[in-house]
Design a protein around this motif. Structure first.
Motif, PDB file in Angstrom:
ATOM      1  N   VAL A 100       0.882  -1.134   0.047  1.00 47.92           N
ATOM      2  CA  VAL A 100       0.151  -0.140   0.152  1.00 47.92           C
ATOM      3  C   VAL A 100       0.849   1.233  -0.037  1.00 47.92           C
ATOM      4  O   VAL A 100       1.645   1.390   1.000  1.00 47.92           O
ATOM      5  N   ILE A 101       0.657   2.062  -0.957  1.00 53.26           N
ATOM      6  CA  ILE A 101       1.485   3.240  -1.272  1.00 53.26           C
ATOM      7  C   ILE A 101       0.510   4.519  -0.980  1.00 53.26           C
ATOM      8  O   ILE A 101      -0.323   4.748  -1.352  1.00 53.26           O
ATOM      9  N   THR A 102       1.155   5.313  -0.157  1.00 53.06           N
ATOM     10  CA  THR A 102       0.243   6.585   0.140  1.00 53.06           C
ATOM     11  C   THR A 102       0.058   7.519  -0.990  1.00 53.06           C
ATOM     12  O   THR A 102       1.024   7.398  -1.973  1.00 53.06           O
ATOM     13  N   GLU A 103      -0.717   8.273  -0.769  1.00 54.15           N
ATOM     14  CA  GLU A 103      -0.787   9.461  -2.127  1.00 54.15           C
ATOM     15  C   GLU A 103       0.389  10.584  -1.986  1.00 54.15           C
ATOM     16  O   GLU A 103       1.358  10.209  -0.943  1.00 54.15           O
ATOM     17  N   ALA A 104       0.587  11.020  -2.988  1.00 51.57           N
ATOM     18  CA  ALA A 104       1.765  12.042  -2.994  1.00 51.57           C
ATOM     19  C   ALA A 104       1.715  12.874  -1.701  1.00 51.57           C
ATOM     20  O   ALA A 104       0.805  13.751  -1.222  1.00 51.57           O
ATOM     21  N   THR A 105       2.820  12.851  -1.030  1.00 54.72           N
ATOM     22  CA  THR A 105       3.080  13.488   0.300  1.00 54.72           C
ATOM     23  C   THR A 105       4.123  14.378   0.241  1.00 54.72           C
ATOM     24  O   THR A 105       5.316  14.136  -0.149  1.00 54.72           O
ATOM     25  N   ALA A 106       3.840  15.747   0.530  1.00 56.92           N
ATOM     26  CA  ALA A 106       4.625  16.730   0.164  1.00 56.92           C
ATOM     27  C   ALA A 106       5.902  16.890   0.974  1.00 56.92           C
ATOM     28  O   ALA A 106       5.720  16.795   2.242  1.00 56.92           O
ATOM     29  N   VAL A 107       7.155  17.135   0.300  1.00 56.49           N
ATOM     30  CA  VAL A 107       8.235  17.328   1.016  1.00 56.49           C
ATOM     31  C   VAL A 107       8.542  18.553   1.768  1.00 56.49           C
ATOM     32  O   VAL A 107       9.333  19.036   2.205  1.00 56.49           O
ATOM     33  N   GLN A 108       7.702  19.713   1.105  1.00 54.48           N
ATOM     34  CA  GLN A 108       7.803  21.130   1.330  1.00 54.48           C
ATOM     35  C   GLN A 108       6.276  21.392   1.082  1.00 54.48           C
ATOM     36  O   GLN A 108       5.406  21.160   0.311  1.00 54.48           O
ATOM     37  N   PRO A 109       5.839  22.388   2.067  1.00 51.72           N
ATOM     38  CA  PRO A 109       4.488  23.060   1.931  1.00 51.72           C
ATOM     39  C   PRO A 109       4.066  23.628   0.830  1.00 51.72           C
ATOM     40  O   PRO A 109       2.917  23.521   0.350  1.00 51.72           O
ATOM     41  N   GLU A 110       4.952  24.372   0.180  1.00 56.16           N
ATOM     42  CA  GLU A 110       4.753  24.942  -1.276  1.00 56.16           C
ATOM     43  C   GLU A 110       4.931  23.740  -2.341  1.00 56.16           C
ATOM     44  O   GLU A 110       4.483  24.140  -3.384  1.00 56.16           O
ATOM     45  N   GLY A 111       5.235  22.611  -2.080  1.00 55.55           N
ATOM     46  CA  GLY A 111       5.354  21.385  -2.892  1.00 55.55           C
ATOM     47  C   GLY A 111       4.175  20.535  -3.013  1.00 55.55           C
ATOM     48  O   GLY A 111       3.867  19.617  -3.625  1.00 55.55           O
ATOM     49  N   ARG A 112       3.004  21.100  -2.208  1.00 49.76           N
ATOM     50  CA  ARG A 112       1.586  20.308  -2.429  1.00 49.76           C
ATOM     51  C   ARG A 112       0.997  20.735  -3.324  1.00 49.76           C
ATOM     52  O   ARG A 112       1.137  21.642  -4.191  1.00 49.76           O
ATOM     53  N   ILE A 113       0.201  19.461  -4.164  1.00 50.33           N
ATOM     54  CA  ILE A 113      -0.535  19.722  -5.266  1.00 50.33           C
ATOM     55  C   ILE A 113      -1.751  20.752  -4.788  1.00 50.33           C
ATOM     56  O   ILE A 113      -2.298  21.685  -5.678  1.00 50.33           O
ATOM     57  N   SER A 114      -2.392  20.640  -3.778  1.00 46.26           N
ATOM     58  CA  SER A 114      -3.499  21.320  -2.930  1.00 46.26           C
ATOM     59  C   SER A 114      -3.185  21.419  -1.740  1.00 46.26           C
ATOM     60  O   SER A 114      -2.369  20.719  -1.217  1.00 46.26           O
ATOM     61  N   ALA A 115      -3.826  22.441  -0.946  1.00 50.30           N
ATOM     62  CA  ALA A 115      -3.684  22.643   0.405  1.00 50.30           C
ATOM     63  C   ALA A 115      -4.137  21.543   1.117  1.00 50.30           C
ATOM     64  O   ALA A 115      -4.026  21.447   2.418  1.00 50.30           O
ATOM     65  N   GLU A 116      -5.032  20.528   0.505  1.00 50.79           N
ATOM     66  CA  GLU A 116      -5.461  19.483   1.303  1.00 50.79           C
ATOM     67  C   GLU A 116      -4.676  18.158   1.232  1.00 50.79           C
ATOM     68  O   GLU A 116      -5.174  17.014   1.438  1.00 50.79           O
ATOM     69  N   ASP A 117      -3.363  18.040   0.659  1.00 46.87           N
ATOM     70  CA  ASP A 117      -2.643  17.207   0.538  1.00 46.87           C
ATOM     71  C   ASP A 117      -1.734  16.578   2.041  1.00 46.87           C
ATOM     72  O   ASP A 117      -1.760  17.466   2.885  1.00 46.87           O
ATOM     73  N   LEU A 118      -1.548  15.337   2.037  1.00 50.18           N
ATOM     74  CA  LEU A 118      -0.624  14.905   2.801  1.00 50.18           C
ATOM     75  C   LEU A 118       0.614  15.416   3.028  1.00 50.18           C
ATOM     76  O   LEU A 118       1.286  16.082   1.805  1.00 50.18           O
ATOM     77  N   GLY A 119       1.317  15.767   4.141  1.00 56.18           N
ATOM     78  CA  GLY A 119       2.769  16.124   4.409  1.00 56.18           C
ATOM     79  C   GLY A 119       3.523  15.423   4.894  1.00 56.18           C
ATOM     80  O   GLY A 119       3.221  14.588   5.975  1.00 56.18           O
ATOM     81  N   ILE A 120       4.941  15.456   4.684  1.00 58.23           N
ATOM     82  CA  ILE A 120       6.160  15.077   5.343  1.00 58.23           C
ATOM     83  C   ILE A 120       7.166  16.103   5.654  1.00 58.23           C
ATOM     84  O   ILE A 120       8.361  15.527   5.736  1.00 58.23           O
ATOM     85  N   TRP A 121       6.854  17.229   5.428  1.00 62.45           N
ATOM     86  CA  TRP A 121       7.690  18.217   5.799  1.00 62.45           C
ATOM     87  C   TRP A 121       8.258  18.537   7.150  1.00 62.45           C
ATOM     88  O   TRP A 121       9.211  19.464   7.341  1.00 62.45           O
ATOM     89  N   GLY A 122       7.318  18.223   8.143  1.00 63.00           N
ATOM     90  CA  GLY A 122       7.796  18.467   9.531  1.00 63.00           C
ATOM     91  C   GLY A 122       7.735  17.226  10.235  1.00 63.00           C
ATOM     92  O   GLY A 122       6.974  16.002  10.155  1.00 63.00           O
TER      93      GLY A 122
END
Length: 338
Positions: free
Chosen positions: A55-77
């Motif tokens: 199971v692979i998570t959705e695109a998970t942003a490495v920087q907040p400005e790297g999100r496709i949308s503001a509702e994306d998962l993140g791993i920048w912190g």
């Protein structure tokens, strides 16, 4: 035995079968903080219950400005680690291995803040013009992938996938359609590959497990990367120790795509045969028979299922029934699966 349900090993990570849940954006982080929500647990864990091998998570942003949308998962912190750790505990409980797709949207970010790209070219009239990344911006983004890999390890993921497809930032550097730089990150295909190459090396300093890379194998534009370019990138990734190339297509520039069952498989097969690297096939793979044909004929090592798994979390069970394979059920579901 159906090959689709045979195990496969990448380094020391064994997948119990060849079925992978494709990373698919859900746009469901409603607090816009990148932190995983109850929806994501239900969405992802149900596919592990359904016996998906990875199971692979959705695109998970490495920087907040790297999100496709503001509702994306993140791993920048570091604040993102606890929720992802809990997710992995749930997924592992049902025998699934877990992957995280590390991503940066580049010029395809739909955010109120500034967005960034290798060159200041907007995707289409509905998107903002991005800022051309400076050498310092590039350095910081590479480090963001490195730190995301560190957090992925802390959270207990088994596999990291770097998102280099669909016209997002890594893909923007790879493609001559979007990369018009004149420095050492633009021009020749060797230079266009440099950004991905440096991300891979940075990730490897924090991550000692399998690494996959998703790429767009066809840009559907005569001025884009050729198959020769794609094979060059694939060969370079193999030299750097990448374990598998996840073979998707499109998204670099607006294009009309003639999609049909298995339409992306031929290029996936060519990469596997020409460069001797493991590949994952994706794109309108909907049945067990279709998936079995792909792996039996060594056209790919994994089948990566997207929309079919959105329709049916128990797609693996349906595929097993189609192939006459007795798929072991979760204990709680045995009386329904027998």
């Amino acid at each position: 035995m159906a090959k689709l349900f045979s195990p496969i090993t990448f380094q020391d990570v064994e997948l119990k079968n060849r079925i992978v849940m494709s990373p698919m954006c859900m746009y469901s982080v409603f607090k816009q903080d990148g932190i995983i929500t109850p929806f994501h647990f239900t969405h992802l864990v149900s596919r592990a219950v359904g016996q998906v091998g990875l199971v692979i998570t959705e695109a998970t942003a490495v920087q907040p400005e790297g999100r496709i949308s503001a509702e994306d998962l993140g791993i920048w912190g570091d604040e993102h680690v606890a929720g992802l750790t809990e997710l992995n505990e749930h997924l592992h409980a049902y025998g699934a291995k877990t992957g995280i797709q590390l991503a940066h949207a580049g010029r395809k970010a739909e955010l109120e803040s500034d967005i960034f790209a290798p060159s200041a070219i907007k995707f289409n009239d509905a998107y903002k013009v991005p800022k051309e990344m400076s050498q310092e911006d590039i350095k910081q983004t590479i480090d963001a992938f490195k730190q995301a890999a560190r957090r992925s390890k802390l959270a207990g993921f088994d596999i990291v996938e770097i998102h280099g497809a669909h016209g997002y930032l890594v893909n923007q550097f790879l493609s001559p359609l979007t990369n018009q730089r004149t420095d050492n990150y633009g021009g020749s295909r060797e230079n266009r590959y440099r950004f991905l190459s440096e991300i891979i090396e940075a990730v490897k300093t924090e991550w000692n497990g399998p690494i996959f890379v998703r790429i767009s194998t066809d840009e559907y534009n005569e001025a884009g990367n050729t198959m020769e370019d794609i094979l060059y990138f694939s060969s370079e990734m193999k030299k750097q120790g990448i374990d598998l190339i996840d073979c998707s297509s499109g998204g670099v520039v607006p294009a009309k795509i003639n999609s049909y069952p298995g339409y992306q498989v031929p290029r996936c097969e060519a990469i596997k045969k020409e460069t001797a690297i493991a590949t994952g096939a994706v794109g309108l793979i909907t049945s067990g028979l279709q998936a079995e044909e792909i792996v039996q004929n060594d056209r790919a090592d994994l089948v990566i299922i997207g929309r079919a798994l959105l329709r049916n979390p128990y797609w693996a069970k349906a595929a097993a029934d189609e192939l006459g394979y007795a798929l072991e059920a979760p204990t709680q579901y045995e009386r329904g699966w027998q």
